[in-house]
Design a protein around this motif. Structure first.
Motif, mmCIF file in Angstrom:
data_model
loop_
_atom_site.group_PDB
_atom_site.id
_atom_site.type_symbol
_atom_site.label_atom_id
_atom_site.label_comp_id
_atom_site.label_asym_id
_atom_site.label_seq_id
_atom_site.Cartn_x
_atom_site.Cartn_y
_atom_site.Cartn_z
ATOM 1 N N SER A 35 -57.458 63.998 29.821
ATOM 2 C CA SER A 35 -58.504 63.362 30.623
ATOM 3 C C SER A 35 -59.577 64.373 31.030
ATOM 4 O O SER A 35 -60.770 64.050 31.056
ATOM 5 C CB SER A 35 -57.898 62.693 31.859
ATOM 6 N N ASP A 36 -59.150 65.602 31.340
ATOM 7 C CA ASP A 36 -60.115 66.651 31.684
ATOM 8 C C ASP A 36 -60.953 67.039 30.469
ATOM 9 O O ASP A 36 -62.164 67.249 30.580
ATOM 10 C CB ASP A 36 -59.404 67.891 32.231
ATOM 11 N N ALA A 39 -63.428 64.244 29.963
ATOM 12 C CA ALA A 39 -64.494 64.297 30.980
ATOM 13 C C ALA A 39 -65.457 65.445 30.687
ATOM 14 O O ALA A 39 -66.675 65.284 30.810
ATOM 15 C CB ALA A 39 -63.888 64.448 32.371
ATOM 16 N N ILE A 97 -65.188 64.777 38.050
ATOM 17 C CA ILE A 97 -63.944 65.253 37.430
ATOM 18 C C ILE A 97 -64.160 66.645 36.845
ATOM 19 O O ILE A 97 -63.368 67.557 37.076
ATOM 20 C CB ILE A 97 -63.454 64.262 36.349
ATOM 21 N N ASN A 100 -64.655 69.238 39.656
ATOM 22 C CA ASN A 100 -63.398 69.571 40.333
ATOM 23 C C ASN A 100 -62.605 70.587 39.522
ATOM 24 O O ASN A 100 -62.042 71.535 40.074
ATOM 25 C CB ASN A 100 -62.555 68.323 40.571
ATOM 26 N N ARG A 101 -62.553 70.396 38.213
ATOM 27 C CA ARG A 101 -61.822 71.335 37.365
ATOM 28 C C ARG A 101 -62.511 72.690 37.356
ATOM 29 O O ARG A 101 -61.867 73.731 37.454
ATOM 30 C CB ARG A 101 -61.704 70.800 35.937
#
Length: 169
Positions: A35-36, A39, A97, A100-101
């Motif tokens: 998912s990362d 994104a 997202i 945030n990572r």
């Protein structure tokens, strides 16, 4: 001979440290969840002038098409408004997202920097102590140098943190 061996040993450790730091981002990127990765891919694609131009063309065509007699979404373009709103929501979530990572990676880097800086400070203090001893063996008195005496005292991370907290209050 011993000095040369120590230099090569130090140089080897320094190379390993640099390699570890340089590969840090690659390691973190390799451990990303799907998912990362998705994104990040979308953020990379959507954060371009091409995406902006495609959107501008799409909205212009939509409005031109619906200004005519075959309008499926007549003025004030309620369907277009809904599509644009949904696009904005999804884009904002995708960007958040990725941010945030990236914040997580930045915080890890800051922690590594702090640890490296602490090690460096300890090594520099030790080096200055050794140089002071060598100077004193050569008959040069360094104990009267207040600045050097202050520099030879080890730093206390807790004391620094306490001072910063007091300044922030």
């Amino acid at each position: 001979m011993e000095i040369i061996e120590r230099f090569h040993s130090f140089h080897g450790r320094a190379k390993k440290r640099r390699a570890a730091i340089e590969s840090f981002k690659a390691k973190i990127n390799a451990r990303r969840r799907w998912s990362d990765k998705f994104a990040d891919l979308l953020t990379t694609k959507f954060g371009t002038v091409t995406f902006l131009v495609v959107n501008a063309i799409w909205f212009t065509l939509w409005i031109v098409w619906n200004a005519g007699s075959n309008a499926f979404d007549p003025f004030p373009y309620g369907l277009l408004t809904m599509v644009v709103s949904l696009e904005a929501i999804f884009l904002a979530i995708i960007v958040l997202i990725s941010q945030n990572r990236q914040t997580f990676v930045a915080e890890l880097r800051e922690e590594i920097d702090l640890k490296i800086n602490t090690i460096t400070e300890e090594e520099l203090t030790k080096t200055m102590r050794m140089l002071s001893l060598l100077l004193e063996k050569q008959g040069i008195k360094v104990s009267d140098d207040d600045e050097l005496t202050n520099m030879l005292r080890p730093l206390s991370s807790e004391e620094i943190q306490k001072r910063i907290e007091e300044e922030l209050e």
